[in-house]
Design an enzyme around this catalytic site. Structure first.
Site, PDB file in Angstrom:
ATOM      1  N   LYS A 103    -102.334   7.996 -16.356  1.00  0.00           N
ATOM      2  CA  LYS A 103    -103.286   9.002 -16.856  1.00  0.00           C
ATOM      3  C   LYS A 103    -104.375   8.309 -17.674  1.00  0.00           C
ATOM      4  O   LYS A 103    -104.212   7.149 -18.085  1.00  0.00           O
ATOM      5  CB  LYS A 103    -102.534  10.010 -17.713  1.00  0.00           C
ATOM      6  N   ARG A 149     -93.790  20.809 -28.188  1.00  0.00           N
ATOM      7  CA  ARG A 149     -95.182  20.858 -27.753  1.00  0.00           C
ATOM      8  C   ARG A 149     -95.243  21.626 -26.441  1.00  0.00           C
ATOM      9  O   ARG A 149     -95.865  22.661 -26.336  1.00  0.00           O
ATOM     10  CB  ARG A 149     -95.748  19.435 -27.613  1.00  0.00           C
ATOM     11  N   TYR A 184    -124.344  -2.067 -43.273  1.00  0.00           N
ATOM     12  CA  TYR A 184    -124.543  -0.689 -43.737  1.00  0.00           C
ATOM     13  C   TYR A 184    -123.699  -0.391 -44.972  1.00  0.00           C
ATOM     14  O   TYR A 184    -122.519  -0.748 -45.030  1.00  0.00           O
ATOM     15  CB  TYR A 184    -124.142   0.300 -42.644  1.00  0.00           C
ATOM     16  N   MET A 199    -122.964   0.238 -34.527  1.00  0.00           N
ATOM     17  CA  MET A 199    -122.885   0.702 -33.143  1.00  0.00           C
ATOM     18  C   MET A 199    -122.794  -0.459 -32.150  1.00  0.00           C
ATOM     19  O   MET A 199    -122.039  -0.413 -31.179  1.00  0.00           O
ATOM     20  CB  MET A 199    -124.079   1.598 -32.805  1.00  0.00           C
TER      21      MET A 199
HETATM   22  C1  PLP Z   1     -98.031   9.689 -21.490  1.00  0.00           C
HETATM   23  C2  PLP Z   1     -96.675  10.094 -21.149  1.00  0.00           C
HETATM   24  C3  PLP Z   1     -95.683   9.146 -20.879  1.00  0.00           C
HETATM   25  C4  PLP Z   1     -95.887   7.666 -21.079  1.00  0.00           C
HETATM   26  O1  PLP Z   1     -95.721   7.377 -22.450  1.00  0.00           O
HETATM   27  P1  PLP Z   1     -95.798   5.862 -22.977  1.00  0.00           P
HETATM   28  O2  PLP Z   1     -95.454   5.971 -24.415  1.00  0.00           O
HETATM   29  O3  PLP Z   1     -97.223   5.441 -22.781  1.00  0.00           O
HETATM   30  O4  PLP Z   1     -94.860   5.085 -22.157  1.00  0.00           O
HETATM   31  C5  PLP Z   1     -94.459   9.594 -20.447  1.00  0.00           C
HETATM   32  N1  PLP Z   1     -94.198  10.917 -20.296  1.00  0.00           N
HETATM   33  C6  PLP Z   1     -95.123  11.858 -20.575  1.00  0.00           C
HETATM   34  C7  PLP Z   1     -94.773  13.288 -20.400  1.00  0.00           C
HETATM   35  C8  PLP Z   1     -96.383  11.490 -21.013  1.00  0.00           C
HETATM   36  O5  PLP Z   1     -97.290  12.428 -21.300  1.00  0.00           O
END
Ligand code: PLP
Length: 359
Positions: free
Chosen positions: A34, A129, A254, A302
């Site tokens: 992702k 969650r 800055y 930046m």
């Molecule tokens: C992002 C995610 C993972 C991977 O987690 P890592 O800590 O990056 O290994 C696994 N399961 C779900 C549901 C996630 O959203």
């Protein structure tokens, strides 16, 4: 001259997949890609991991892009589909989907699906969650199966809230709850994220979901990927564009946020929050140059970062500077900045040139 550059080692990525797979060779490993593979380029990552059992993403657009680029392995949508039309698309494309709420169950009932779909029921074991409550589980399984739209038995997934914290009792509780709730069902089970893979072997089960560890990064801020046999995948480099003699008691940058206590040399590097390097990186954040660590001195702007090269500096304009990577573990940099490596890698902007190597 190329300045801000993320060098991505695809061989290291592939090696890391194999290392994680070997932790439990009879289990499947889902490569979590992702967020454009945590900033590493999802298509390139998927094309590299020809050995991967499955991929996982968060949004259907990410999955569709992988398919259109010829990726053939199963792709799991970690949060499922957000509407009925997306579920129909997912079924057509052979994506695995999650169901974590009653609206998604309703979509499955209503969906016009001709190809059977693989469903993973997401259970809330303590993260609070996403996921159905444990007492809803058998009712959901029954209703999902009654749709007759499934490609196989309902799978089960849950997600850890604290698995990177080895002293937290939450993880073992989540494991125990997940195992007891799903024990009577035949479908495949997945619980472990990277921290689960590295620290909680009870959580390995049928499929392990490897995200950050795939990129060679340890989810626990007090360790490094290297300590777990993982190889660094991304090295973030740039170049020194100026070296300036600097007098004691003079500020830099800055807000005059830092003042030198001695006569020294200030190095100016082409890297800033416009490249995704955090503006809140404090004075003292380490940067690697010519075999040593030097501290950020002054505020990140930046397009530039200033470092104290020291009174005897022999560096030259054009020299390479590493912000994290092979010589400077990203876990240490993230800890210094007060964030996590996930955020550092994913927030690089498109101004950073990505270069792919296989070494
Ligand atoms: C992002 C995610 C993972 C991977 O987690 P890592 O800590 O990056 O290994 C696994 N399961 C779900 C549901 C996630 O959203």
């Amino acid at each position: 001259m190329i300045t801000a550059e993320a060098v991505i080692n695809l061989k290291a990525l592939s090696d890391n997949y194999d290392v994680l797979k070997n932790k439990c060779a009879d289990k499947s490993v889902v490569a979590v890609i992702k967020g454009d593979a945590y900033g590493h380029n999802a298509v390139k990552t998927a094309q590299t991991l020809t050995q991967a059992d499955m991929f996982a993403v968060s949004r259907i657009e990410e999955a569709l892009e992988l398919r259109s680029e010829g990726i053939k392995q199963p792709i799991l949508l970690l949060e499922g589909c957000f509407c009925k039309a997306d579920l129909e698309t997912a079924a057509r494309e052979g994506f695995h989907t999650a169901i974590h709420c009653k609206e998604q169950l309703e979509d499955l009932k209503q969906a016009d699906i001709t190809t059977p779909v693989t469903v993973w029921l997401k259970l809330d074991t303590g993260m609070h969650r996403l996921g159905i409550h444990p007492y809803e589980l058998s009712d959901y399984v029954q209703q999902i199966e009654a749709t007759n739209k499934l490609a196989g038995p309902v799978g089960f997934m849950s997600h850890f809230s604290c698995a990177d914290d080895l002293s937290s009792p939450a993880t073992q509780k989540q494991i125990d709850l997940f195992l007891s709730q799903t024990a009577d069902f035949p479908g495949p089970k997945t619980l472990a994220n990277s921290a689960g893979i590295l620290y909680w072997s009870d959580s390995h089960l049928d499929y392990m979901r490897a995200g950050i560890s795939l990129y060679g990064i340890c989810p626990n801020e007090d360790e490094t990927g290297k300590e777990h046999g993982l190889r660094c995948v991304m090295t973030l480099n740039s170049k020194l564009i100026a070296i300036r003699e600097h007098k004691a008691n003079q500020p830099v940058g800055y807000g005059e946020s830092w003042t030198s206590e001695r006569d020294t040399n200030i190095g100016v590097i082409a890297m800033g929050y416009g490249d995704g390097y955090p503006r809140n990186a404090p004075v003292g954040t380490p940067v690697y140059i010519n075999g040593r660590i030097v501290p950020i001195s002054g505020r990140v702007s930046m397009d530039m970062v200033t470092v104290d090269l020291g009174p005897d500096a022999r560096d030259a304009v054009g020299d390479t500077v590493e912000f994290w990577g092979d010589n400077l573990p990203i876990e240490k940099v993230a800890k210094h900045i007060g964030t996590i490596p996930y955020e550092l890698v994913i927030k690089l902007t498109k101004r950073v040139r990505k270069t792919y190597v296989e070494v």
